[in-house]
Design a protein around this motif. Sequence first.
Motif, PDB file in Angstrom:
ATOM      1  N   LYS A  20      39.558  21.206  62.596  1.00 23.35           N
ATOM      2  CA  LYS A  20      40.078  22.362  61.847  1.00 23.35           C
ATOM      3  C   LYS A  20      39.149  22.930  60.474  1.00 23.35           C
ATOM      4  O   LYS A  20      39.618  22.885  59.580  1.00 23.35           O
ATOM      5  CB  LYS A  20      41.579  22.336  61.284  1.00 23.35           C
ATOM      6  N   PRO A  21      37.855  23.322  60.763  1.00 23.83           N
ATOM      7  CA  PRO A  21      37.039  23.740  59.588  1.00 23.83           C
ATOM      8  C   PRO A  21      37.589  24.796  58.850  1.00 23.83           C
ATOM      9  O   PRO A  21      37.367  24.811  57.620  1.00 23.83           O
ATOM     10  CB  PRO A  21      35.621  23.849  60.450  1.00 23.83           C
ATOM     11  N   GLU A  22      38.315  25.689  59.742  1.00 27.91           N
ATOM     12  CA  GLU A  22      38.928  26.975  59.048  1.00 27.91           C
ATOM     13  C   GLU A  22      39.932  26.535  57.976  1.00 27.91           C
ATOM     14  O   GLU A  22      40.017  27.476  57.197  1.00 27.91           O
ATOM     15  CB  GLU A  22      39.554  27.847  60.137  1.00 27.91           C
ATOM     16  N   GLU A  23      40.313  25.339  58.001  1.00 27.43           N
ATOM     17  CA  GLU A  23      41.299  24.859  56.921  1.00 27.43           C
ATOM     18  C   GLU A  23      40.722  24.983  55.545  1.00 27.43           C
ATOM     19  O   GLU A  23      41.516  25.383  54.524  1.00 27.43           O
ATOM     20  CB  GLU A  23      41.774  23.472  57.343  1.00 27.43           C
ATOM     21  N   ILE A  24      39.441  24.847  55.582  1.00 27.89           N
ATOM     22  CA  ILE A  24      38.779  24.864  54.000  1.00 27.89           C
ATOM     23  C   ILE A  24      37.696  26.100  54.322  1.00 27.89           C
ATOM     24  O   ILE A  24      36.941  26.155  53.298  1.00 27.89           O
ATOM     25  CB  ILE A  24      38.319  23.887  53.627  1.00 27.89           C
ATOM     26  N   GLY A  25      37.806  26.831  55.299  1.00 22.99           N
ATOM     27  CA  GLY A  25      36.927  28.152  55.540  1.00 22.99           C
ATOM     28  C   GLY A  25      35.383  27.802  55.531  1.00 22.99           C
ATOM     29  O   GLY A  25      34.659  28.631  55.047  1.00 22.99           O
ATOM     30  N   ILE A  26      35.258  26.515  56.302  1.00 26.65           N
ATOM     31  CA  ILE A  26      33.947  26.553  56.449  1.00 26.65           C
ATOM     32  C   ILE A  26      33.575  26.744  58.121  1.00 26.65           C
ATOM     33  O   ILE A  26      34.467  26.788  58.760  1.00 26.65           O
ATOM     34  CB  ILE A  26      33.569  24.935  56.136  1.00 26.65           C
ATOM     35  N   GLU A  27      32.229  26.725  58.579  1.00 25.14           N
ATOM     36  CA  GLU A  27      32.097  26.757  59.890  1.00 25.14           C
ATOM     37  C   GLU A  27      31.064  25.919  60.269  1.00 25.14           C
ATOM     38  O   GLU A  27      30.111  25.352  59.712  1.00 25.14           O
ATOM     39  CB  GLU A  27      31.462  28.113  60.305  1.00 25.14           C
ATOM     40  N   LEU A  28      31.452  25.053  61.514  1.00 26.74           N
ATOM     41  CA  LEU A  28      30.382  24.171  62.128  1.00 26.74           C
ATOM     42  C   LEU A  28      29.234  24.945  62.911  1.00 26.74           C
ATOM     43  O   LEU A  28      29.874  25.852  63.616  1.00 26.74           O
ATOM     44  CB  LEU A  28      31.140  23.118  62.723  1.00 26.74           C
ATOM     45  N   ASP A  29      28.065  24.501  63.073  1.00 23.67           N
ATOM     46  CA  ASP A  29      27.248  25.156  64.166  1.00 23.67           C
ATOM     47  C   ASP A  29      27.457  24.552  65.400  1.00 23.67           C
ATOM     48  O   ASP A  29      28.377  23.494  65.676  1.00 23.67           O
ATOM     49  CB  ASP A  29      25.740  25.065  63.394  1.00 23.67           C
ATOM     50  N   ASP A  30      26.484  24.765  66.345  1.00 17.55           N
ATOM     51  CA  ASP A  30      26.864  24.435  67.623  1.00 17.55           C
ATOM     52  C   ASP A  30      26.753  22.924  68.278  1.00 17.55           C
ATOM     53  O   ASP A  30      27.334  22.471  68.931  1.00 17.55           O
ATOM     54  CB  ASP A  30      25.802  25.088  68.843  1.00 17.55           C
ATOM     55  N   GLN A  31      26.113  22.038  67.015  1.00 19.72           N
ATOM     56  CA  GLN A  31      26.170  20.784  67.274  1.00 19.72           C
ATOM     57  C   GLN A  31      27.220  20.043  66.363  1.00 19.72           C
ATOM     58  O   GLN A  31      26.729  18.981  65.964  1.00 19.72           O
ATOM     59  CB  GLN A  31      24.664  20.211  67.004  1.00 19.72           C
ATOM     60  N   GLY A  32      27.921  20.937  65.734  1.00 22.25           N
ATOM     61  CA  GLY A  32      28.857  20.100  64.683  1.00 22.25           C
ATOM     62  C   GLY A  32      28.468  19.926  63.273  1.00 22.25           C
ATOM     63  O   GLY A  32      29.444  19.457  62.621  1.00 22.25           O
ATOM     64  N   TRP A  33      27.371  20.809  62.917  1.00 24.44           N
ATOM     65  CA  TRP A  33      26.636  20.375  61.527  1.00 24.44           C
ATOM     66  C   TRP A  33      27.305  21.356  60.557  1.00 24.44           C
ATOM     67  O   TRP A  33      27.309  22.595  61.016  1.00 24.44           O
ATOM     68  CB  TRP A  33      25.138  20.311  61.614  1.00 24.44           C
ATOM     69  N   VAL A  34      27.395  20.992  59.436  1.00 21.85           N
ATOM     70  CA  VAL A  34      27.788  22.154  58.158  1.00 21.85           C
ATOM     71  C   VAL A  34      26.920  21.430  56.987  1.00 21.85           C
ATOM     72  O   VAL A  34      26.835  20.236  56.807  1.00 21.85           O
ATOM     73  CB  VAL A  34      29.285  22.130  57.816  1.00 21.85           C
ATOM     74  N   SER A  35      26.505  22.682  56.425  1.00 17.53           N
ATOM     75  CA  SER A  35      25.558  21.980  54.972  1.00 17.53           C
ATOM     76  C   SER A  35      26.775  21.298  53.980  1.00 17.53           C
ATOM     77  O   SER A  35      27.703  21.847  54.014  1.00 17.53           O
ATOM     78  CB  SER A  35      24.980  23.350  54.548  1.00 17.53           C
ATOM     79  N   VAL A  36      25.803  20.377  53.561  1.00 21.49           N
ATOM     80  CA  VAL A  36      26.772  19.673  52.586  1.00 21.49           C
ATOM     81  C   VAL A  36      27.307  20.362  51.485  1.00 21.49           C
ATOM     82  O   VAL A  36      28.473  20.197  51.067  1.00 21.49           O
ATOM     83  CB  VAL A  36      25.908  18.554  51.979  1.00 21.49           C
ATOM     84  N   SER A  37      26.465  21.509  50.902  1.00 16.96           N
ATOM     85  CA  SER A  37      26.893  21.982  49.925  1.00 16.96           C
ATOM     86  C   SER A  37      28.095  22.845  50.215  1.00 16.96           C
ATOM     87  O   SER A  37      29.076  23.213  49.539  1.00 16.96           O
ATOM     88  CB  SER A  37      25.824  23.172  49.206  1.00 16.96           C
ATOM     89  N   GLU A  38      27.940  23.695  51.452  1.00 18.33           N
ATOM     90  CA  GLU A  38      29.102  24.509  52.007  1.00 18.33           C
ATOM     91  C   GLU A  38      30.462  23.597  52.166  1.00 18.33           C
ATOM     92  O   GLU A  38      31.545  23.902  51.623  1.00 18.33           O
ATOM     93  CB  GLU A  38      28.947  25.044  53.277  1.00 18.33           C
ATOM     94  N   LEU A  39      30.220  22.169  52.624  1.00 21.74           N
ATOM     95  CA  LEU A  39      31.505  21.434  52.611  1.00 21.74           C
ATOM     96  C   LEU A  39      32.134  21.265  51.186  1.00 21.74           C
ATOM     97  O   LEU A  39      33.090  21.278  51.186  1.00 21.74           O
ATOM     98  CB  LEU A  39      31.206  20.267  53.426  1.00 21.74           C
ATOM     99  N   LEU A  40      31.122  20.698  50.524  1.00 21.52           N
ATOM    100  CA  LEU A  40      31.507  20.501  48.917  1.00 21.52           C
ATOM    101  C   LEU A  40      32.283  21.639  48.444  1.00 21.52           C
ATOM    102  O   LEU A  40      33.481  21.570  47.876  1.00 21.52           O
ATOM    103  CB  LEU A  40      30.509  19.991  48.276  1.00 21.52           C
ATOM    104  N   ASP A  41      31.750  22.827  48.577  1.00 18.73           N
ATOM    105  CA  ASP A  41      32.331  24.098  48.104  1.00 18.73           C
ATOM    106  C   ASP A  41      33.695  24.405  48.758  1.00 18.73           C
ATOM    107  O   ASP A  41      34.805  24.777  47.936  1.00 18.73           O
ATOM    108  CB  ASP A  41      31.372  25.314  48.446  1.00 18.73           C
ATOM    109  N   GLY A  42      33.831  24.033  50.146  1.00 17.01           N
ATOM    110  CA  GLY A  42      35.187  24.369  50.641  1.00 17.01           C
ATOM    111  C   GLY A  42      36.254  23.006  50.234  1.00 17.01           C
ATOM    112  O   GLY A  42      37.393  23.660  50.028  1.00 17.01           O
TER     113      GLY A  42
END
Length: 184
Positions: A20-42
Amino acid sequence: MNEKQKKKISKFLSLVLRHKPEEIGIELDDQGWVSVSELLDGLNRNKMNITIEMLQEVVVSNDKQRFVFSDDESQIRANQGHSVSVELGYEEAIPPQILRHGTPEKFVSSIMADGLLKMQRHHVHLHVDIETSIAVGARRGKPVLLEIRSEEMHRDGFRFYVTPNNVWLTDHVPAKYIQIAKDQ
Ligand code: HQG
């Protein structure tokens, strides 16, 4: 951080990086990656207050190596276990003769009839070692260790993939390749 704090963060990372990436308002790319800064912000928007150092400690010390940073450490993803649609891009591999799967006793008769199904996940998860397999089965009850004749399955045309943390993945294990391990 103590073990309890690390486990809590690991569980929450599993939720947002697999399900549930949407739980913290982030989006994963097609391979499941998210930028570390976006994750920490979320995470911090959701009052988790996690620093990059804490995140690194959780990733490195995780008992099952559930998460991985990209080579340049700018991105992060879960190694496996997603329910959201991702293409992890693992290499097909030839499995060892036997792979194992631990399951609670209550599922065994159904598995011996229908085989191992992937249920909510993208794949059936199998392991090489006995201890890990038993621990997986013990999550939901008295564990039973199943042995899968994986090399024979591969010879018969079934595809196998292996993750960097040594989990073997396949789509379905028909019952004829499964036996209940002796001496347990
Ligand atoms: C069972 C955790 C009835 C299957 C673990 C399992 C693992 C059937 C459950 C990883 C069945 C699905 C994967 C059938 C399969 N009839 N029950 N025909 N076929 N089952 O959690 O393998 O912490 O989706 O035996 O440690 O238990 O997430 O799979 O009991 O490595 O990193 O249906 O998840 O890792 O459960 O666990 P799961 P699993 P993480």
